[in-house]
Design a protein around this motif. Structure first.
Motif, PDB file in Angstrom:
ATOM      1  N   GLY A 192       0.784  -1.228   0.000  1.00  0.00           N
ATOM      2  CA  GLY A 192       0.000   0.000   0.000  1.00  0.00           C
ATOM      3  C   GLY A 192       0.815   1.278   0.000  1.00  0.00           C
ATOM      4  N   GLN A 193       2.150   1.167  -0.017  1.00  0.00           N
ATOM      5  CA  GLN A 193       2.990   2.368   0.020  1.00  0.00           C
ATOM      6  C   GLN A 193       2.939   3.113  -1.319  1.00  0.00           C
ATOM      7  N   THR A 194       2.721   4.424  -1.251  1.00  0.00           N
ATOM      8  CA  THR A 194       2.690   5.275  -2.443  1.00  0.00           C
ATOM      9  C   THR A 194       3.517   6.522  -2.176  1.00  0.00           C
ATOM     10  N   PHE A 195       3.841   7.267  -3.238  1.00  0.00           N
ATOM     11  CA  PHE A 195       4.585   8.515  -3.094  1.00  0.00           C
ATOM     12  C   PHE A 195       4.261   9.414  -4.287  1.00  0.00           C
ATOM     13  N   ASP A 196       4.507  10.721  -4.097  1.00  0.00           N
ATOM     14  CA  ASP A 196       4.208  11.698  -5.145  1.00  0.00           C
ATOM     15  C   ASP A 196       5.433  12.057  -5.971  1.00  0.00           C
ATOM     16  N   GLN A 197       6.597  12.131  -5.310  1.00  0.00           N
ATOM     17  CA  GLN A 197       7.816  12.549  -5.989  1.00  0.00           C
ATOM     18  C   GLN A 197       9.011  11.757  -5.474  1.00  0.00           C
ATOM     19  N   ILE A 198      10.098  11.822  -6.246  1.00  0.00           N
ATOM     20  CA  ILE A 198      11.356  11.195  -5.859  1.00  0.00           C
ATOM     21  C   ILE A 198      12.444  12.263  -5.869  1.00  0.00           C
ATOM     22  N   GLY A 199      13.263  12.269  -4.830  1.00  0.00           N
ATOM     23  CA  GLY A 199      14.417  13.156  -4.775  1.00  0.00           C
ATOM     24  C   GLY A 199      15.660  12.362  -4.435  1.00  0.00           C
ATOM     25  N   ILE A 200      16.797  12.760  -4.975  1.00  0.00           N
ATOM     26  CA  ILE A 200      18.066  12.086  -4.686  1.00  0.00           C
ATOM     27  C   ILE A 200      19.069  13.128  -4.215  1.00  0.00           C
ATOM     28  N   THR A 201      19.600  12.920  -3.027  1.00  0.00           N
ATOM     29  CA  THR A 201      20.590  13.843  -2.469  1.00  0.00           C
ATOM     30  C   THR A 201      21.897  13.108  -2.220  1.00  0.00           C
ATOM     31  N   VAL A 202      22.996  13.878  -2.129  1.00  0.00           N
ATOM     32  CA  VAL A 202      24.277  13.306  -1.732  1.00  0.00           C
ATOM     33  C   VAL A 202      24.445  13.577  -0.245  1.00  0.00           C
ATOM     34  N   GLU A 203      24.625  12.497   0.525  1.00  0.00           N
ATOM     35  CA  GLU A 203      24.689  12.603   1.978  1.00  0.00           C
ATOM     36  C   GLU A 203      26.096  12.299   2.485  1.00  0.00           C
ATOM     37  N   PRO A 204      26.484  12.887   3.610  1.00  0.00           N
ATOM     38  CA  PRO A 204      27.835  12.677   4.136  1.00  0.00           C
ATOM     39  C   PRO A 204      28.105  11.246   4.607  1.00  0.00           C
ATOM     40  N   ASP A 205      27.027  10.517   4.974  1.00  0.00           N
ATOM     41  CA  ASP A 205      27.179   9.139   5.423  1.00  0.00           C
ATOM     42  C   ASP A 205      25.828   8.433   5.303  1.00  0.00           C
ATOM     43  N   VAL A 206      25.741   7.249   5.854  1.00  0.00           N
ATOM     44  CA  VAL A 206      24.522   6.434   5.702  1.00  0.00           C
ATOM     45  C   VAL A 206      23.504   6.686   6.807  1.00  0.00           C
ATOM     46  N   ASN A 207      23.736   7.658   7.655  1.00  0.00           N
ATOM     47  CA  ASN A 207      22.911   7.836   8.849  1.00  0.00           C
ATOM     48  C   ASN A 207      21.873   8.940   8.721  1.00  0.00           C
ATOM     49  N   SER A 208      21.590   9.425   7.532  1.00  0.00           N
ATOM     50  CA  SER A 208      20.653  10.536   7.375  1.00  0.00           C
ATOM     51  C   SER A 208      19.212  10.074   7.505  1.00  0.00           C
ATOM     52  N   SER A 209      18.493  10.652   8.461  1.00  0.00           N
ATOM     53  CA  SER A 209      17.055  10.418   8.574  1.00  0.00           C
ATOM     54  C   SER A 209      16.276  11.536   7.885  1.00  0.00           C
ATOM     55  N   GLU A 210      16.958  12.642   7.618  1.00  0.00           N
ATOM     56  CA  GLU A 210      16.443  13.762   6.841  1.00  0.00           C
ATOM     57  C   GLU A 210      17.561  14.233   5.914  1.00  0.00           C
ATOM     58  N   PRO A 211      17.225  14.828   4.762  1.00  0.00           N
ATOM     59  CA  PRO A 211      18.282  15.288   3.855  1.00  0.00           C
ATOM     60  C   PRO A 211      19.230  16.277   4.532  1.00  0.00           C
ATOM     61  N   ARG A 212      20.528  16.005   4.416  1.00  0.00           N
ATOM     62  CA  ARG A 212      21.545  16.904   4.959  1.00  0.00           C
ATOM     63  C   ARG A 212      22.449  17.461   3.849  1.00  0.00           C
ATOM     64  N   GLY A 213      22.345  16.843   2.675  1.00  0.00           N
ATOM     65  CA  GLY A 213      23.208  17.253   1.588  1.00  0.00           C
ATOM     66  C   GLY A 213      22.461  17.856   0.426  1.00  0.00           C
ATOM     67  N   GLN A 214      23.196  18.111  -0.627  1.00  0.00           N
ATOM     68  CA  GLN A 214      22.648  18.774  -1.816  1.00  0.00           C
ATOM     69  C   GLN A 214      21.790  17.816  -2.631  1.00  0.00           C
ATOM     70  N   LYS A 215      20.702  18.334  -3.158  1.00  0.00           N
ATOM     71  CA  LYS A 215      19.859  17.541  -4.050  1.00  0.00           C
ATOM     72  C   LYS A 215      20.491  17.529  -5.427  1.00  0.00           C
ATOM     73  N   ILE A 216      20.642  16.328  -5.975  1.00  0.00           N
ATOM     74  CA  ILE A 216      21.294  16.171  -7.274  1.00  0.00           C
ATOM     75  C   ILE A 216      20.294  15.969  -8.385  1.00  0.00           C
ATOM     76  N   ALA A 217      19.243  15.199  -8.117  1.00  0.00           N
ATOM     77  CA  ALA A 217      18.240  14.926  -9.147  1.00  0.00           C
ATOM     78  C   ALA A 217      16.911  14.633  -8.487  1.00  0.00           C
ATOM     79  N   GLY A 218      15.854  14.676  -9.299  1.00  0.00           N
ATOM     80  CA  GLY A 218      14.527  14.373  -8.780  1.00  0.00           C
ATOM     81  C   GLY A 218      13.508  14.312  -9.911  1.00  0.00           C
ATOM     82  N   SER A 219      12.300  13.935  -9.550  1.00  0.00           N
ATOM     83  CA  SER A 219      11.248  13.823 -10.556  1.00  0.00           C
ATOM     84  C   SER A 219      10.530  15.152 -10.716  1.00  0.00           C
TER      85      SER A 219
END
Length: 219
Positions: A192-219
């Motif tokens: 049942g999971q749905t979403f409206d958009q996709i964003g891809i950011t570059v993060e400093p490590d694997v521990n991000s629960s919220e975006p901390r880095g720059q957005k590189i691409a998205g829908s």
């Protein structure tokens, strides 16, 4: 039936069968109830199902010999044989069931439900692009993200996919592209999971629960 025929011609088995029968019929009149050791079940079943044993070089025949010695110490020869046959039958049925499930899954076609274009999010990396697919196989849905011309990451940096729904972001997985900027990610969607958009950011490590880095691409 085969065992009954065997008894007619095997003196040793016939003798043991008679002894077992006498002991069995005497049990209701004179016995002392004891608890089965907790380790026994684990030892017997663990031998069959534990494929990560410490001795990785131990051969199959050596393992079978060890099992036979353990059963011999716990049961009479006839009983040990019955237990061994039952364990082998359970193992065989388990393997057959897994193989059947794998064949069944392989026969279910993968259907592409949606294709989403991903575009560069800023002018710093105008060539960054990609495509995301929502695919379904049976009742299982997956998000497959493929990107191209993404900048290389350094050290602990990773790219993180975010799924946006009503302004809320949810982690959709992390990946690292190759030296040519090509990256691929597969993420299993919850029922049942749905979403409206996709964003891809570059993060400093694997521990991000919220975006901390720059957005590189998205829908």
């Amino acid at each position: 039936m085969a065992f009954v025929e065997h008894l007619k011609n095997c003196t040793d088995c016939k003798k043991e069968y008679q002894e077992l029968s006498q002991a069995w019929h005497a049990l209701p009149f004179d016995y002392t109830e004891i608890e089965v050791p907790e380790s026994l079940k684990g030892e017997v079943l663990g031998f069959v199902f534990d494929h990560k044993r410490k001795s990785g070089t131990e051969t199959f025949m050596a393992k079978m010999s060890k099992l036979a010695m353990m059963l011999k110490s716990q049961f009479t020869p006839v009983s040990a044989s019955i237990v061994a046959v039952l364990l082998l039958a359970i193992t065989g049925l388990g393997i057959a069931n897994v193989q059947e499930n794998n064949r069944h899954a392989a026969n279910i076609p993968i259907e592409i439900l949606t294709a989403i274009r991903l575009k560069a999010a800023n002018q710093s990396h105008p060539g960054a692009n990609g495509i995301a697919y929502i695919v379904q196989q049976g009742s299982e849905k997956n998000l497959v993200v493929q990107v191209n011309e993404f900048p290389n990451v350094e050290g602990s940096q990773v790219y993180q996919v975010w799924l946006l729904k009503d302004g809320k972001r949810e982690n959709g997985g992390i990946f690292k592209p190759d030296e040519n900027g090509f990256g691929l990610l597969t993420y299993q969607l919850a029922a049942g999971q749905t979403f409206d958009q996709i964003g891809i950011t570059v993060e400093p490590d694997v521990n991000s629960s919220e975006p901390r880095g720059q957005k590189i691409a998205g829908s």
